[in-house]
Design a protein around this motif. Sequence first.
Motif, PDB file in Angstrom:
ATOM      1  N   ASP A 288      13.175  -0.133  -0.150  1.00  0.00           N
ATOM      2  CA  ASP A 288      11.752   0.136   0.091  1.00  0.00           C
ATOM      3  C   ASP A 288      11.003  -1.127   0.491  1.00  0.00           C
ATOM      4  OD1 ASP A 288      11.848   2.853  -0.192  1.00  0.00           O
ATOM      5  OD2 ASP A 288      11.390   2.842  -2.331  1.00  0.00           O
ATOM      6  N   ARG A 291      10.841  -1.713   4.161  1.00  0.00           N
ATOM      7  CA  ARG A 291      10.100  -0.802   5.027  1.00  0.00           C
ATOM      8  C   ARG A 291       8.978  -1.528   5.751  1.00  0.00           C
ATOM      9  NH1 ARG A 291       7.132   3.056   3.592  1.00  0.00           N
ATOM     10  NH2 ARG A 291       6.803   2.379   1.441  1.00  0.00           N
ATOM     11  N   PRO A 293       5.278  -0.794   7.013  1.00  0.00           N
ATOM     12  CA  PRO A 293       4.276   0.263   6.857  1.00  0.00           C
ATOM     13  C   PRO A 293       3.784   0.829   8.197  1.00  0.00           C
ATOM     14  CG  PRO A 293       3.790  -1.590   5.410  1.00  0.00           C
ATOM     15  CD  PRO A 293       4.935  -2.016   6.281  1.00  0.00           C
ATOM     16  N   GLU A 294       3.610  -0.026   9.206  1.00  0.00           N
ATOM     17  CA  GLU A 294       3.134   0.489  10.500  1.00  0.00           C
ATOM     18  C   GLU A 294       4.096   1.521  11.068  1.00  0.00           C
ATOM     19  OE1 GLU A 294       3.509  -2.685   9.493  1.00  0.00           O
ATOM     20  OE2 GLU A 294       2.796  -4.011  11.099  1.00  0.00           O
ATOM     21  N   GLY A 296       6.127   3.555   9.357  1.00  0.00           N
ATOM     22  CA  GLY A 296       5.997   4.802   8.607  1.00  0.00           C
ATOM     23  C   GLY A 296       4.720   5.543   8.971  1.00  0.00           C
ATOM     24  N   LEU A 297       3.632   4.785   9.127  1.00  0.00           N
ATOM     25  CA  LEU A 297       2.344   5.402   9.452  1.00  0.00           C
ATOM     26  C   LEU A 297       2.424   6.097  10.805  1.00  0.00           C
ATOM     27  CD1 LEU A 297      -0.386   5.449   7.954  1.00  0.00           C
ATOM     28  CD2 LEU A 297      -1.168   3.656   9.522  1.00  0.00           C
ATOM     29  N   LEU A 313      -4.388   4.186   4.287  1.00  0.00           N
ATOM     30  CA  LEU A 313      -3.220   3.931   3.445  1.00  0.00           C
ATOM     31  C   LEU A 313      -3.470   4.240   1.976  1.00  0.00           C
ATOM     32  CD1 LEU A 313      -1.561   0.700   4.925  1.00  0.00           C
ATOM     33  CD2 LEU A 313      -0.488   2.935   4.599  1.00  0.00           C
ATOM     34  N   ASP A 314      -4.672   3.873   1.451  1.00  0.00           N
ATOM     35  CA  ASP A 314      -4.869   4.011   0.011  1.00  0.00           C
ATOM     36  C   ASP A 314      -5.763   5.186  -0.363  1.00  0.00           C
ATOM     37  OD1 ASP A 314      -3.130   1.905  -0.937  1.00  0.00           O
ATOM     38  OD2 ASP A 314      -4.476   0.583   0.182  1.00  0.00           O
ATOM     39  N   ARG A 349      -0.075   5.802   1.311  1.00  0.00           N
ATOM     40  CA  ARG A 349       0.916   4.750   1.073  1.00  0.00           C
ATOM     41  C   ARG A 349       2.074   5.276   0.198  1.00  0.00           C
ATOM     42  NH1 ARG A 349       0.348  -0.704   1.645  1.00  0.00           N
ATOM     43  NH2 ARG A 349      -1.923  -0.652   1.517  1.00  0.00           N
ATOM     44  N   LEU A 352       4.207   7.651   2.178  1.00  0.00           N
ATOM     45  CA  LEU A 352       5.124   6.938   3.075  1.00  0.00           C
ATOM     46  C   LEU A 352       6.348   6.453   2.304  1.00  0.00           C
ATOM     47  CD1 LEU A 352       2.709   4.772   5.277  1.00  0.00           C
ATOM     48  CD2 LEU A 352       3.759   6.980   5.808  1.00  0.00           C
ATOM     49  N   GLY A 353       6.116   5.988   1.069  1.00  0.00           N
ATOM     50  CA  GLY A 353       7.231   5.533   0.238  1.00  0.00           C
ATOM     51  C   GLY A 353       8.211   6.655  -0.037  1.00  0.00           C
TER      52      GLY A 353
END
Lengths: 448, 448
Positions: A288, A291, A293-294, A296-297, A313-314, A349, A352-353
Amino acid sequence: MTRELHLNAFLMEAGHHEAAWRLPESIPGAGIDVQHYIALAQIAEAAKFDSIFFADGSVAQGTGEFRVPGQIEPLTLLTAVAGATSRIGLIATASTTYNDPYGLARRFASVDHASNGRAGWNIVTSATSEEAVNFSLEERPLQATRYERADEFLQVALKLWDSWGDDHFVGDKAGARWGDPSRLRRIDHRGKHFQVAGPLNVPRPVQGYPLLVQAGASEQGKAFAARYAEAIFVAHQTLEQGQAFYADMKARAAAEGRDPAHVLVLPGIVPIIGSTEAEATAKARELDDLRIPEYGLRQLATILEVDEGDLELDAPLPRAVVEQTRREGFDSRSRLVIDLAEREGLTVRQLLGRLGGGRGHNVVIGTPEQVADTIEAWFTQGAADGFNVMGAALPSGLVTFVETVVPLLRERGLFRSEYAGTTLREHYGLPRPANQFEAEGAQVVQPA
Amino acid sequence: MTRELHLNAFLMEAGHHEAAWRLPESIPGAGIDVQHYIALAQIAEAAKFDSIFFADGSVAQGTGEFRVPGQIEPLTLLTAVAGATSRIGLIATASTTYNDPYGLARRFASVDHASNGRAGWNIVTSATSEEAVNFSLEERPLQATRYERADEFLQVALKLWDSWGDDHFVGDKAGARWGDPSRLRRIDHRGKHFQVAGPLNVPRPVQGYPLLVQAGASEQGKAFAARYAEAIFVAHQTLEQGQAFYADMKARAAAEGRDPAHVLVLPGIVPIIGSTEAEATAKARELDDLRIPEYGLRQLATILEVDEGDLELDAPLPRAVVEQTRREGFDSRSRLVIDLAEREGLTVRQLLGRLGGGRGHNVVIGTPEQVADTIEAWFTQGAADGFNVMGAALPSGLVTFVETVVPLLRERGLFRSEYAGTTLREHYGLPRPANQFEAEGAQVVQPA
């Protein structure tokens, strides 16, 4: 005969976790590396898995910066793997929307001949507009149109495979009689989407038909699976979801006049295994942490068909996005994502995880015993006939599963130690379909 | 560098002679026997042939009584052969009329990756109505339409292969940079037959493009070959015909702004070899005695698009048939048949004898020296850059050629003793095409 657990190795490049390619031991260009896939197939075959499987879509996803957007076409890959293996089944994805039945039926028959009866076809209808624009369309065809075409596509394919009698071939050199002309038939299909004269230009597959597999969990997808699928790949997060789907599909198959035991349900499982729970958790965290983040987004925005800018994200998924997805009845993948976020109250977020490890499939992090317990529970409590085993990283995820979980499944009497048959259908305990043009009272997959 | 002879092994089931399957040593079901083709490819590779080749059509010809009407799909077969060989080129036939460019470009790129740069595509437009009715058409599209579509198909395929830069892949694990996004491009093709967004979902082929091969000898076919083909397979009966065609194609290529040395002409040759002329003649007679006249008559009627009843075995071709074929400008095969019958004043029975051995290709019956002499004469007198070697029976026809003729060609300094390169393009002495989106002043195959 006691019920037998079935294991399919779902192979994907350097692994199903989106960051697997970044592990030190990974081959980042695995998508075009035939030797990588051959090695994986040989590992699965040595462990007596029923089959290997390749997903596919006719689009290069993403920008090419973050992750492999291209891989060798699955039927090509299967053929390469066929020559380096002898028993394991070989399942490839192909679309009924962007192929034609004569060409595709011939290709699957060819792989079945080349592999001595080990071919399987995961039937997809290609849900995205990103694919449509590669095939001279402005946007994706409506779901109803896609499934209507898929249904007729299957009718044509089954007829083409049956256009040669099993015993057509004579090979009488002295009598100058190569084959029996009465066992070779035109099909003269005239439908809404296709007009096909036949016969096919390759003899009936070794298995009669390749194994028919389906993975769509939408209402239309389930109706289609109930009519045609002999194995169903599906993503569930909970045992309860799995049980509901399993019961539903068996009932639907029975309602179509089919034997429910001949419709096998295989949920996906992404096992992340350590000798202790802590070790497994650390392994999951290592992945993880890799990863991006961009990435996954962007993937999530694609699945939900929204702009990346619409997602914070949050914060939780925006209400409007959730409602639009539910209302418009998007594909099963978008609904799975929405359901997961809602059920567990996840922020973007966190979502995505959860998705990064297996794109919505069930990630099981624990000891070999814990993974085997989950498999046994689903198998014995009416949620699964087997599993689609998805290594988070490949080959390591498959190797660990084979070395630590498979022996436990054998100790518990759930999984084979040797292949009993030679064809993919035999591994899955499925009958060889009779020829619809030759059998009397034969069990033929017939469209509604 | 001195000019080098090129040899392609044209493989077809138990052999190119229509009765080859009836020989005692033949495998009558060779069309679905992967091991048969692997053995042939290994024989050709050991002899340092440039390539092997599979013809194809999307139709099961004939009634299935007299001869194999079905075989494994050629790209599937090539992939199986790829894993069992390491150097020889692999050429498969595929139709631009009954495929779509995204799917087919991806499949050829896949085989090129799987074989480390050994794939070639024999481009056909599928001339017959028997094929059309398998693809939801009432009859074959007009030749002009087929070639217009083929031209645009090639444009799209070349763009798709170029949609990935050769150096797109980065694989930087630490920097989380899988690829270079500036080297992955949409193609946004919008034409009359196709609208394709791209990029392709597999990286650029090892060879840039697979080797492009063409075999149509009609006016339209020659115009197409002059624009795209890098190797041309053709059937000629006489040196003079071969010379005229060769000069014509080199001139046409030059007129398209291409280097004529990069358009290789390979006539077909069916060698029937004996240690004496008498032995070779006896071998040819053995094969001819196994022919089944009804089979040949049916095939001839199909080629000429007439009823079998219109043809009398011991009379010449009816005047009306000859005139109709000439007038309507049928495909090159029907014209070749008519020309042969007229030039040599053959009855239908005699014509069948001439066609049964190699479907209009040049059957050379003689000693190894005589076969080598023919090859040398055509090669040195401006009729050929190499040959499409068609074993009358397989494997025996290929084995005898390799054991007796190839050594003579080497003694005469015409043919290689070792491969110099690893890719199919290298064997044929052809450059790797530059990427049209990245090269400045690059030599890109560009449509007119």
